[in-house]
Design a protein around this motif. Structure first.
Motif, PDB file in Angstrom:
ATOM      1  N   GLU A  16       0.816  -1.209   0.000  1.00  0.00           N
ATOM      2  CA  GLU A  16       0.000   0.000   0.000  1.00  0.00           C
ATOM      3  C   GLU A  16       0.852   1.262   0.000  1.00  0.00           C
ATOM      4  O   GLU A  16       0.521   2.256  -0.672  1.00  0.00           O
ATOM      5  CB  GLU A  16      -0.947  -0.001   1.201  1.00  0.00           C
ATOM      6  N   ALA A  17       1.962   1.244   0.726  1.00  0.00           N
ATOM      7  CA  ALA A  17       2.837   2.424   0.739  1.00  0.00           C
ATOM      8  C   ALA A  17       3.404   2.703  -0.649  1.00  0.00           C
ATOM      9  O   ALA A  17       3.575   3.865  -1.041  1.00  0.00           O
ATOM     10  CB  ALA A  17       3.974   2.219   1.742  1.00  0.00           C
ATOM     11  N   LEU A  18       3.670   1.651  -1.409  1.00  0.00           N
ATOM     12  CA  LEU A  18       4.150   1.827  -2.775  1.00  0.00           C
ATOM     13  C   LEU A  18       3.078   2.447  -3.652  1.00  0.00           C
ATOM     14  O   LEU A  18       3.356   3.379  -4.418  1.00  0.00           O
ATOM     15  CB  LEU A  18       4.584   0.481  -3.361  1.00  0.00           C
ATOM     16  N   TRP A  19       1.850   1.940  -3.551  1.00  0.00           N
ATOM     17  CA  TRP A  19       0.770   2.478  -4.393  1.00  0.00           C
ATOM     18  C   TRP A  19       0.559   3.966  -4.113  1.00  0.00           C
ATOM     19  O   TRP A  19       0.361   4.755  -5.033  1.00  0.00           O
ATOM     20  CB  TRP A  19      -0.526   1.706  -4.160  1.00  0.00           C
ATOM     21  N   GLY A 190      14.009  -0.530 -16.209  1.00  0.00           N
ATOM     22  CA  GLY A 190      13.066  -1.487 -16.776  1.00  0.00           C
ATOM     23  C   GLY A 190      12.062  -1.998 -15.779  1.00  0.00           C
ATOM     24  O   GLY A 190      11.856  -3.220 -15.648  1.00  0.00           O
ATOM     25  N   CYS A 191      11.444  -1.096 -15.064  1.00  0.00           N
ATOM     26  CA  CYS A 191      10.399  -1.414 -14.094  1.00  0.00           C
ATOM     27  C   CYS A 191       9.571  -0.162 -13.877  1.00  0.00           C
ATOM     28  O   CYS A 191      10.140   0.932 -13.716  1.00  0.00           O
ATOM     29  CB  CYS A 191      11.008  -1.883 -12.770  1.00  0.00           C
ATOM     30  N   ALA A 192       8.267  -0.300 -13.871  1.00  0.00           N
ATOM     31  CA  ALA A 192       7.394   0.861 -13.715  1.00  0.00           C
ATOM     32  C   ALA A 192       7.441   1.445 -12.319  1.00  0.00           C
ATOM     33  O   ALA A 192       6.976   2.573 -12.103  1.00  0.00           O
ATOM     34  CB  ALA A 192       5.954   0.478 -14.068  1.00  0.00           C
ATOM     35  N   TYR A 193       7.994   0.707 -11.357  1.00  0.00           N
ATOM     36  CA  TYR A 193       7.985   1.144  -9.962  1.00  0.00           C
ATOM     37  C   TYR A 193       9.317   1.737  -9.517  1.00  0.00           C
ATOM     38  O   TYR A 193       9.368   2.773  -8.850  1.00  0.00           O
ATOM     39  CB  TYR A 193       7.605  -0.017  -9.051  1.00  0.00           C
ATOM     40  N   TYR A 194      10.415   1.075  -9.863  1.00  0.00           N
ATOM     41  CA  TYR A 194      11.708   1.555  -9.384  1.00  0.00           C
ATOM     42  C   TYR A 194      12.100   2.892 -10.007  1.00  0.00           C
ATOM     43  O   TYR A 194      12.788   3.704  -9.369  1.00  0.00           O
ATOM     44  CB  TYR A 194      12.794   0.518  -9.652  1.00  0.00           C
TER      45      TYR A 194
END
Length: 262
Positions: A16-19, A190-194
């Motif tokens: 949740e903290a990531l979102w 190559g990652c939508a999050y990092y």
């Protein structure tokens, strides 16, 4: 302008903290007056590091994109490098952007040769397959997609919310330096999050070099804004000939019914 980001997974409470961090980071870069909403999949297996799992997930991502169009969004972003971009473009009549294609095209304007550093071996294979499909191999280095080791996992992702420099950044830069030695002038995350996490922490270049770290997610959001603006001012969204020609609903309803998608 109302834009919709489609996540490839459900909204797990563990992340949740990531979102929330992604929503804050991405919403901050859209132009004033525009809105970026986030859509999570309800029935995803939550796993994309497999060619078959990606295939299964792709159906659900396209369905979410179709729903976003039905809800009058002006543009859709597929928020993962493992994406069903062409399938979504076939089915939608609004602009569809992807983290992968849009950031790769942007890299062409920033340097002569690019490389992608990603988070797992199967993801690297999928990204390299896309680079070939998009016809961009000539602008990439040899072995254009390379992987951090050890691979990313949930613990690394959670740690990188606050301290990407502890473990993720050293792994990332180690691989990036190998790419730079082979001629890369641009390094895409190559990652939508990092990507957003590195940008949020102020990491914009590979340490000690002049080579930029490209947050592919931020690039994709801005390109979607541009694509949607073009559609709104010129009515140009896509070609309706051949590959991206729309499919009559009657021709595909049987398949959707078989998968309980309606």
């Amino acid at each position: 302008m109302q834009l919709c980001w489609i996540h490839p997974t459900p909204r797990t409470t563990e992340l949740e903290a990531l979102w929330q961090a992604l929503a804050t980071s991405m919403s901050a870069i859209v132009a004033p007056g525009n809105r970026l909403d986030f859509r999570f999949l309800e029935n995803s297996g939550g796993f994309t590091r497999s060619l078959y799992a990606e295939h299964l997930n792709s159906v659900l991502m396209v369905e979410a994109a179709i729903q976003a169009q039905d809800e009058d969004y002006d543009g859709v972003l597929l928020g993962c490098w493992n994406d069903p971009l062409w399938e979504a473009r076939e089915m939608l009549d609004i602009p569809v952007a992807s983290v992968g294609e849009q950031s790769l095209l942007a890299a062409l304007t920033m340097g002569h040769r690019f490389a992608v550093v990603t988070v797992a071996e199967k993801t690297a294979f999928a990204i390299e397959r896309d680079i070939q499909a998009y016809g961009l191999s000539e602008r990439a280095i040899r072995q254009p997609v390379r992987t951090i080791r050890p691979f990313s996992d949930t613990n690394l992702l959670k740690e990188s919310l606050t301290h990407p420099e502890s473990r993720f950044l050293p792994r990332f830069e180690n691989v990036a330096r190998q790419c730079i030695a082979d001629g890369a002038e641009i390094i895409l995350v190559g990652c939508a999050y990092y990507g957003p996490l590195l940008r949020r922490a102020g990491h914009y270049q590979i340490t000690g070099t002049a080579v930029p770290i490209v947050d592919a997610s931020a690039i994709a959001v801005k390109y979607l804004e541009a694509m949607t603006g073009v559609a709104q001012t010129t009515s140009l969204v896509k070609s309706y000939a051949n590959a991206f020609a729309g499919v009559p609903s009657t021709a595909i309803e049987g398949g959707r019914d078989a998968l309980s998608l309606r």
